[in-house]
Design a protein around this motif. Structure first.
Motif, PDB file in Angstrom:
ATOM      1  N   LEU A  41       0.661  -1.317   0.117  1.00 14.54           N
ATOM      2  CA  LEU A  41       0.041  -0.028   0.059  1.00 14.54           C
ATOM      3  C   LEU A  41       0.753   1.083   0.082  1.00 14.54           C
ATOM      4  N   ASN A  42       1.959   1.116   0.414  1.00 12.96           N
ATOM      5  CA  ASN A  42       3.006   2.340   0.364  1.00 12.96           C
ATOM      6  C   ASN A  42       4.388   1.833   0.266  1.00 12.96           C
ATOM      7  N   PRO A  43       4.783   2.203  -0.878  1.00  9.33           N
ATOM      8  CA  PRO A  43       6.065   1.416  -1.264  1.00  9.33           C
ATOM      9  C   PRO A  43       7.414   1.948  -0.622  1.00  9.33           C
ATOM     10  N   SER A  44       7.185   2.909   0.297  1.00  4.98           N
ATOM     11  CA  SER A  44       8.417   3.433   1.159  1.00  4.98           C
ATOM     12  C   SER A  44       8.331   2.496   2.332  1.00  4.98           C
ATOM     13  N   LEU A  57      -4.139   5.757   2.651  1.00  5.39           N
ATOM     14  CA  LEU A  57      -3.671   7.259   2.800  1.00  5.39           C
ATOM     15  C   LEU A  57      -2.368   7.047   3.561  1.00  5.39           C
ATOM     16  N   THR A  58      -1.361   7.865   3.352  1.00  6.15           N
ATOM     17  CA  THR A  58      -0.022   7.681   4.160  1.00  6.15           C
ATOM     18  C   THR A  58       0.325   8.767   5.103  1.00  6.15           C
ATOM     19  N   ASP A  59       1.229   8.809   6.029  1.00  7.16           N
ATOM     20  CA  ASP A  59       1.675   9.808   6.816  1.00  7.16           C
ATOM     21  C   ASP A  59       0.528  10.114   8.030  1.00  7.16           C
ATOM     22  N   SER A  60       0.972  10.087   9.087  1.00  6.69           N
ATOM     23  CA  SER A  60       0.186  10.312  10.268  1.00  6.69           C
ATOM     24  C   SER A  60      -0.368  11.552  10.279  1.00  6.69           C
ATOM     25  N   THR A  61       0.144  12.723  10.017  1.00  5.74           N
ATOM     26  CA  THR A  61      -0.369  13.793   9.897  1.00  5.74           C
ATOM     27  C   THR A  61      -1.578  14.162   8.628  1.00  5.74           C
ATOM     28  N   ALA A  62      -1.066  13.655   7.913  1.00  8.74           N
ATOM     29  CA  ALA A  62      -2.247  13.630   6.699  1.00  8.74           C
ATOM     30  C   ALA A  62      -3.470  12.974   6.806  1.00  8.74           C
ATOM     31  N   ILE A  63      -3.067  11.762   7.548  1.00  7.52           N
ATOM     32  CA  ILE A  63      -4.242  11.123   8.018  1.00  7.52           C
ATOM     33  C   ILE A  63      -5.051  11.590   9.016  1.00  7.52           C
ATOM     34  N   LEU A  64      -4.257  12.254  10.067  1.00  3.95           N
ATOM     35  CA  LEU A  64      -5.262  12.928  11.000  1.00  3.95           C
ATOM     36  C   LEU A  64      -5.983  14.186  10.477  1.00  3.95           C
ATOM     37  N   HIS A  65      -5.573  15.053   9.498  1.00  3.13           N
ATOM     38  CA  HIS A  65      -6.242  16.078   9.023  1.00  3.13           C
ATOM     39  C   HIS A  65      -7.321  15.564   7.972  1.00  3.13           C
ATOM     40  N   TYR A  66      -7.201  14.441   7.282  1.00  2.00           N
ATOM     41  CA  TYR A  66      -8.242  13.964   6.659  1.00  2.00           C
ATOM     42  C   TYR A  66      -9.412  13.451   7.555  1.00  2.00           C
ATOM     43  N   LEU A  67      -9.169  12.894   8.453  1.00  2.00           N
ATOM     44  CA  LEU A  67     -10.024  12.321   9.579  1.00  2.00           C
ATOM     45  C   LEU A  67     -10.675  13.311  10.344  1.00  2.00           C
ATOM     46  N   ALA A  68      -9.878  14.648  10.431  1.00  2.00           N
ATOM     47  CA  ALA A  68     -10.603  15.730  11.332  1.00  2.00           C
ATOM     48  C   ALA A  68     -11.500  16.507  10.140  1.00  2.00           C
ATOM     49  N   ASP A  69     -11.108  16.625   9.090  1.00  2.00           N
ATOM     50  CA  ASP A  69     -11.866  17.439   8.106  1.00  2.00           C
ATOM     51  C   ASP A  69     -12.857  16.755   7.567  1.00  2.00           C
ATOM     52  N   SER A  70     -13.023  15.418   7.451  1.00  2.00           N
ATOM     53  CA  SER A  70     -14.094  14.597   6.707  1.00  2.00           C
ATOM     54  C   SER A  70     -15.114  14.325   8.076  1.00  2.00           C
ATOM     55  N   ASN A  71     -14.810  14.420   9.235  1.00  2.00           N
ATOM     56  CA  ASN A  71     -15.750  14.152  10.398  1.00  2.00           C
ATOM     57  C   ASN A  71     -15.992  15.435  11.162  1.00  2.00           C
ATOM     58  N   GLU A  72     -15.255  16.708  10.691  1.00  2.00           N
ATOM     59  CA  GLU A  72     -15.555  17.794  11.290  1.00  2.00           C
ATOM     60  C   GLU A  72     -15.452  17.751  12.747  1.00  2.00           C
ATOM     61  N   ALA A  73     -14.294  17.132  13.106  1.00  2.00           N
ATOM     62  CA  ALA A  73     -13.994  17.215  14.589  1.00  2.00           C
ATOM     63  C   ALA A  73     -12.233  16.998  14.707  1.00  2.00           C
ATOM     64  N   LEU A  74     -12.156  17.886  15.993  1.00  2.00           N
ATOM     65  CA  LEU A  74     -10.733  18.238  16.563  1.00  2.00           C
ATOM     66  C   LEU A  74      -9.924  19.026  15.385  1.00  2.00           C
ATOM     67  N   THR A  75     -10.726  20.005  14.764  1.00  2.00           N
ATOM     68  CA  THR A  75     -10.087  20.887  14.053  1.00  2.00           C
ATOM     69  C   THR A  75     -11.120  22.039  13.981  1.00  2.00           C
ATOM     70  N   PHE A  76     -10.488  23.106  13.405  1.00  2.00           N
ATOM     71  CA  PHE A  76     -11.153  24.615  13.172  1.00  2.00           C
ATOM     72  C   PHE A  76     -11.247  24.278  11.643  1.00  2.00           C
ATOM     73  N   PRO A  77     -12.516  25.092  10.923  1.00  2.00           N
ATOM     74  CA  PRO A  77     -12.567  24.999   9.470  1.00  2.00           C
ATOM     75  C   PRO A  77     -11.676  25.609   8.696  1.00  2.00           C
ATOM     76  N   ALA A  78     -11.360  24.976   7.713  1.00  2.00           N
ATOM     77  CA  ALA A  78     -10.336  25.379   6.681  1.00  2.00           C
ATOM     78  C   ALA A  78     -10.593  26.778   6.205  1.00  2.00           C
ATOM     79  N   GLY A  79      -9.453  27.657   5.999  1.00  2.00           N
ATOM     80  CA  GLY A  79      -9.806  28.932   5.491  1.00  2.00           C
ATOM     81  C   GLY A  79     -10.037  30.059   6.786  1.00  2.00           C
ATOM     82  N   THR A  80      -9.875  29.547   7.942  1.00  2.00           N
ATOM     83  CA  THR A  80     -10.266  30.434   9.340  1.00  2.00           C
ATOM     84  C   THR A  80      -8.777  30.823   9.812  1.00  2.00           C
ATOM     85  N   VAL A  81      -8.841  31.982  10.469  1.00  2.00           N
ATOM     86  CA  VAL A  81      -7.580  32.276  11.448  1.00  2.00           C
ATOM     87  C   VAL A  81      -7.282  31.264  12.523  1.00  2.00           C
ATOM     88  N   ASP A  82      -8.276  30.457  12.777  1.00  2.00           N
ATOM     89  CA  ASP A  82      -8.227  29.544  14.018  1.00  2.00           C
ATOM     90  C   ASP A  82      -7.446  28.552  13.499  1.00  2.00           C
TER      91      ASP A  82
END
Length: 195
Positions: A41-44, A57-82
């Motif tokens: 799944l990940n040639p590296s 999906l690879t890279d823990s931070t990318a996975i965390l951001h995917y989960l946060a954005d797709s579930n609207e949890a543990l994140t602030f909305p993209a494009g905001t100062v927060d």
């Protein structure tokens, strides 16, 4: 249901903690880096890998951001100062904590023995100690990096601060120690670690 491939002695813990925080169903295939299940799944060969909607999906931070954005949890909305402030905290942690810990790990076991320079760890520990001081300053009055709101950045911080203990790096004191204790007391963290 998400499929997570990796093991708890790695950044996979971040993903498991996040999944527990958002109450998502998942299955863990516990394997080390470079295992055939990972390389397919990940040639590296790096972990974690998470399969979502048939895509690896690879890279823990990318996975965390995917989960946060797709579930609207543990994140602030993209494009905001927060969100920009949250991202700044995340990048600070990746640069000043994760990178130092991983560099030390490479010189402990990841690199071929002939390429390891154990003496570099003293410098890395010193630099890490300075980063702990900056983290203490970022904590402010809230229980989390973003005040009253826990975010992806806190998961990365909790993982790195825990990793530092195992790697014999300086432990945070005062506000940083209290912060780590709060994170590790979260039920989702405990569930992720108990499996």
């Amino acid at each position: 249901m998400y499929e997570v491939i990796g093991n708890r002695n790695s950044r996979t813990t971040r993903v498991l903690w996040m999944l527990e925080e958002i109450g998502a169903e998942y299955r863990l295939t516990e394997v080390p880096p470079q295992a055939p299940e990972v390389r397919s799944l990940n040639p590296s060969g790096k972990i974690p890998v998470m399969v979502a909607d048939g895509t690896a999906l690879t890279d823990s931070t990318a996975i965390l951001h995917y989960l946060a954005d797709s579930n609207e949890a543990l994140t602030f909305p993209a494009g905001t100062v927060d969100r920009a402030r949250q991202d700044a905290a995340t990048f600070f942690l990746l640069d000043e904590f994760d990178a130092l810990l991983w560099f030390s790990a490479r010189h402990s076991f990841a690199l071929p023995e002939v390429r390891r320079v154990p003496a570099v760890k003293d410098s890395l520990r010193w630099e890490y100690g300075r980063s702990l001081e900056r983290l203490a300053g970022r904590l402010g009055d809230g229980p989390y990096l973003m005040g009253d709101t826990m975010t992806v950045a806190d998961i990365i911080a909790g993982h790195c601060l825990s990793w530092a203990v195992v790697a014999r790096f300086p432990r945070g004191e005062g506000a940083v120690a209290d912060y780590l204790e709060r994170l590790r007391a979260r039920p989702a963290f405990r569930r992720a670690m108990a499996q």
